[in-house]
Write a protein that holds these residues in place. Structure first.
Motif, PDB file in Angstrom:
ATOM      1  N   LEU A   1     -45.324  10.950  55.796  1.00 30.10           N
ATOM      2  CA  LEU A   1     -45.250   9.981  54.702  1.00 30.10           C
ATOM      3  C   LEU A   1     -44.123   8.983  54.910  1.00 30.10           C
ATOM      4  O   LEU A   1     -44.301   7.779  54.691  1.00 30.10           O
ATOM      5  CB  LEU A   1     -45.061  10.696  53.360  1.00 30.10           C
ATOM      6  CG  LEU A   1     -46.285  11.342  52.740  1.00 30.10           C
ATOM      7  CD1 LEU A   1     -45.914  12.033  51.435  1.00 30.10           C
ATOM      8  CD2 LEU A   1     -47.380  10.319  52.495  1.00 30.10           C
ATOM      9  N   SER A   2     -42.975   9.471  55.343  1.00 36.06           N
ATOM     10  CA  SER A   2     -41.853   8.555  55.542  1.00 36.06           C
ATOM     11  C   SER A   2     -42.128   7.587  56.690  1.00 36.06           C
ATOM     12  O   SER A   2     -41.775   6.419  56.618  1.00 36.06           O
ATOM     13  CB  SER A   2     -40.551   9.319  55.777  1.00 36.06           C
ATOM     14  OG  SER A   2     -40.584  10.012  56.998  1.00 36.06           O
TER      15      SER A   2
ATOM     16  N   ALA B   1     -44.502   4.917  55.454  1.00 33.95           N
ATOM     17  CA  ALA B   1     -43.790   3.985  54.580  1.00 33.95           C
ATOM     18  C   ALA B   1     -42.877   3.050  55.363  1.00 33.95           C
ATOM     19  O   ALA B   1     -42.695   1.896  54.985  1.00 33.95           O
ATOM     20  CB  ALA B   1     -42.984   4.760  53.544  1.00 33.95           C
ATOM     21  N   MET B   2     -42.317   3.511  56.463  1.00 38.71           N
ATOM     22  CA  MET B   2     -41.365   2.713  57.218  1.00 38.71           C
ATOM     23  C   MET B   2     -42.029   1.766  58.215  1.00 38.71           C
ATOM     24  O   MET B   2     -41.418   0.794  58.641  1.00 38.71           O
ATOM     25  CB  MET B   2     -40.396   3.615  57.980  1.00 38.71           C
ATOM     26  CG  MET B   2     -39.488   4.441  57.089  1.00 38.71           C
ATOM     27  SD  MET B   2     -38.404   3.445  56.083  1.00 38.71           S
ATOM     28  CE  MET B   2     -37.365   2.734  57.319  1.00 38.71           C
TER      29      MET B   2
ATOM     30  N   GLY C   1     -48.091   0.239  54.031  1.00 45.08           N
ATOM     31  CA  GLY C   1     -47.786   1.671  54.008  1.00 45.08           C
ATOM     32  C   GLY C   1     -46.711   1.995  52.988  1.00 45.08           C
ATOM     33  O   GLY C   1     -46.794   2.993  52.262  1.00 45.08           O
ATOM     34  N   ALA C   2     -45.682   1.139  52.919  1.00 45.30           N
ATOM     35  CA  ALA C   2     -44.617   1.344  51.942  1.00 45.30           C
ATOM     36  C   ALA C   2     -45.155   1.226  50.517  1.00 45.30           C
ATOM     37  O   ALA C   2     -44.788   2.009  49.632  1.00 45.30           O
ATOM     38  CB  ALA C   2     -43.494   0.339  52.169  1.00 45.30           C
ATOM     39  N   ILE C   3     -46.048   0.259  50.314  1.00 44.20           N
ATOM     40  CA  ILE C   3     -46.645   0.084  48.988  1.00 44.20           C
ATOM     41  C   ILE C   3     -47.507   1.290  48.628  1.00 44.20           C
ATOM     42  O   ILE C   3     -47.447   1.801  47.503  1.00 44.20           O
ATOM     43  CB  ILE C   3     -47.457  -1.223  48.928  1.00 44.20           C
ATOM     44  CG1 ILE C   3     -46.511  -2.420  49.019  1.00 44.20           C
ATOM     45  CG2 ILE C   3     -48.311  -1.293  47.668  1.00 44.20           C
ATOM     46  CD1 ILE C   3     -47.203  -3.757  49.224  1.00 44.20           C
TER      47      ILE C   3
ATOM     48  N   VAL D   1     -47.363   4.473  49.870  1.00 45.63           N
ATOM     49  CA  VAL D   1     -46.545   5.669  49.659  1.00 45.63           C
ATOM     50  C   VAL D   1     -45.725   5.528  48.380  1.00 45.63           C
ATOM     51  O   VAL D   1     -45.654   6.454  47.566  1.00 45.63           O
ATOM     52  CB  VAL D   1     -45.635   5.941  50.881  1.00 45.63           C
ATOM     53  CG1 VAL D   1     -44.652   7.051  50.593  1.00 45.63           C
ATOM     54  CG2 VAL D   1     -46.487   6.300  52.092  1.00 45.63           C
ATOM     55  N   GLY D   2     -45.095   4.365  48.189  1.00 45.36           N
ATOM     56  CA  GLY D   2     -44.305   4.144  46.982  1.00 45.36           C
ATOM     57  C   GLY D   2     -45.149   4.223  45.724  1.00 45.36           C
ATOM     58  O   GLY D   2     -44.745   4.839  44.726  1.00 45.36           O
TER      59      GLY D   2
END
Length: 140
Positions: free
Chosen positions: A86-87, A90-91, A96-98, A100-101
């Motif tokens: 997941l990290s 997101a990174m 991906g960040a949107i 996961v966030g």
């Protein structure tokens, strides 16, 4: 009051001296690839230690340091891989960040809506993790 010449010599910028360039700086190895490997290992190790410290601090607000340590040791390999994936998602990209966030925000809102049930389930899961960590510590 100091003169301009004494100020220059105090800062190390005396006449004719320049700042060293990147190629003049000493590196651990003359091989660039070795230096990159050393830097990578140092950064990843530092990141790991910082992450552990943050996790212990967050758990330490509610639990004793011993129980916080046991909770962290009791995490399964599957959970660790899932959180790492997941990290990384997101990174690596803004979508991906949107994603996961947004998922984390949705989960937080859902948990708050079901606070009593989520608290009981979370406490039970953390107790299981602490027991698994304590058992692992006894075996070591």
């Amino acid at each position: 009051m100091a003169t301009k010449k004494s100020q220059e010599s105090a800062t190390g910028k005396a006449e004719g001296k320049t700042d060293p360039s990147a190629s003049d700086l000493a590196a651990p190895s003359p091989n660039v690839h070795t230096n990159l490997a050393i830097a990578d290992i140092a950064l990843r190790g530092g990141s790991f230690l910082a992450r552990r410290a943050v996790e212990k601090t967050l758990l330490g607000r509610k639990y004793t340091p011993g129980k916080a340590k046991a909770i962290l040791k009791g995490r399964s390999f599957k959970e660790t891989i899932f959180h790492t994936a997941l990290s990384r998602i997101a990174m690596q990209s803004i979508p991906g960040a949107i994603l996961v966030g947004g998922g984390l925000i949705a989960k937080t809102l859902y948990d708050r809506g079901k606070a009593r049930q989520a608290k009981a389930e979370g406490e039970a899961a953390l107790d299981d993790m602490a027991e698994a960590g304590a058992e692992e510590a006894e075996r070591s």
